[in-house]
Scaffold this motif. Structure first.
Motif, PDB file in Angstrom:
ATOM      1  N   THR A   1      42.092 -52.716  65.743  1.00  0.00           N
ATOM      2  CA  THR A   1      42.739 -51.582  66.394  1.00  0.00           C
ATOM      3  C   THR A   1      42.372 -51.544  67.877  1.00  0.00           C
ATOM      4  O   THR A   1      43.224 -51.332  68.739  1.00  0.00           O
ATOM      5  CB  THR A   1      42.364 -50.265  65.696  1.00  0.00           C
TER       6      THR A   1
ATOM      7  N   LEU B   1      41.152 -54.966  54.823  1.00  0.00           N
ATOM      8  CA  LEU B   1      39.998 -55.043  55.718  1.00  0.00           C
ATOM      9  C   LEU B   1      38.947 -54.001  55.384  1.00  0.00           C
ATOM     10  O   LEU B   1      39.259 -52.919  54.887  1.00  0.00           O
ATOM     11  CB  LEU B   1      40.437 -54.739  57.153  1.00  0.00           C
TER      12      LEU B   1
ATOM     13  N   GLN C   1      38.805 -53.346  60.723  1.00  0.00           N
ATOM     14  CA  GLN C   1      39.985 -52.576  61.132  1.00  0.00           C
ATOM     15  C   GLN C   1      39.768 -51.972  62.515  1.00  0.00           C
ATOM     16  O   GLN C   1      40.666 -51.990  63.357  1.00  0.00           O
ATOM     17  CB  GLN C   1      40.313 -51.479  60.128  1.00  0.00           C
TER      18      GLN C   1
ATOM     19  N   PRO D   1      47.161 -49.987  62.805  1.00  0.00           N
ATOM     20  CA  PRO D   1      46.653 -49.928  61.424  1.00  0.00           C
ATOM     21  C   PRO D   1      47.778 -49.631  60.438  1.00  0.00           C
ATOM     22  O   PRO D   1      48.700 -48.873  60.751  1.00  0.00           O
ATOM     23  CB  PRO D   1      45.639 -48.784  61.460  1.00  0.00           C
TER      24      PRO D   1
END
Length: 201
Positions: A164, A155, A160, A170
């Motif tokens: 998240t 990503l 990301q 992650p």
């Protein structure tokens, strides 16, 4: 699904043709100067047409489409996987541990550009709100279809952050990238190195 007071609907499709080039590429490559071929309609369709994905390949296209008031605001390349080949992420030990604990690791869902470890966009949305809606929808789809897990590979930072924020964990990895700093030939690159490094190469 609702996000900040806005209602979104999400669905998956088993072929990128169901979305269409114009819609897909509007989000995949909105800026011609930052074109990423690995999430383009033509690349992903070529994988489907050649049966590199789909059929008996173990990559079942389940592309995600998120809409607001009937208009598409984002898409994502999503696949139900029956194995872990072609991802450049080696999770065979995770699969073994999951199955030893009594679970079934496959199918899992993977948001990725198949067969390439090149980082880039994966949540292809019109803006940050659309990327957040894609992330939330992807997690909902994972739960709805009973997949063991959701993986989003290679990503960019924006995607990301969206995943998240939606509750995903992650995964940290390392890549080494080589950049052509204006070298006209391979020897020009070698000349920038210390003798010991040139010898090692």
């Amino acid at each position: 699904m609702a996000d900040g007071g806005e209602a979104f609907s999400a669905r998956t499709v088993s072929s990128i043709d169901e979305i269409g080039r114009d819609v897909w590429d509007r989000f995949a490559n909105p800026n011609p100067g930052a074109h990423n071929p690995f999430v383009s309609f033509d690349f992903l369709k070529a994988l489907e047409d050649s049966q590199s994905v789909g059929g008996q390949s173990g990559w079942a296209p389940s592309h995600l489409v998120v809409e607001e008031a009937g208009a598409v605001i984002g898409v994502a390349p999503l696949y139900a996987k029956a194995h872990s080949q072609g991802e450049y992420v080696f999770d065979h030990h995770w699969a073994d541990a999951y199955e030893r604990a009594g679970g079934r690791y496959y199918p899992k869902l993977v948001c990725a550009a198949p067969f390439t470890p090149v980082p880039g966009p994966r949540l292809l949305g019109r803006d940050a709100t659309a990327r957040a809606a894609l992330a939330a929808a992807m997690i909902e789809v994972t739960n709805h279809v009973g997949a063991s897990s959701l993986h989003a590979n290679f990503l960019n930072a924006e995607d990301q952050a969206a995943l998240t924020a939606a509750g995903a964990l992650p995964r940290l990895g390392e890549q080494y990238h080589w950049f052509n700093r204006g070298y006209g030939a391979y020897d020009d690159f070698l000349e920038t190195l210390a003798s010991r490094k040139r010898k090692a190469i």
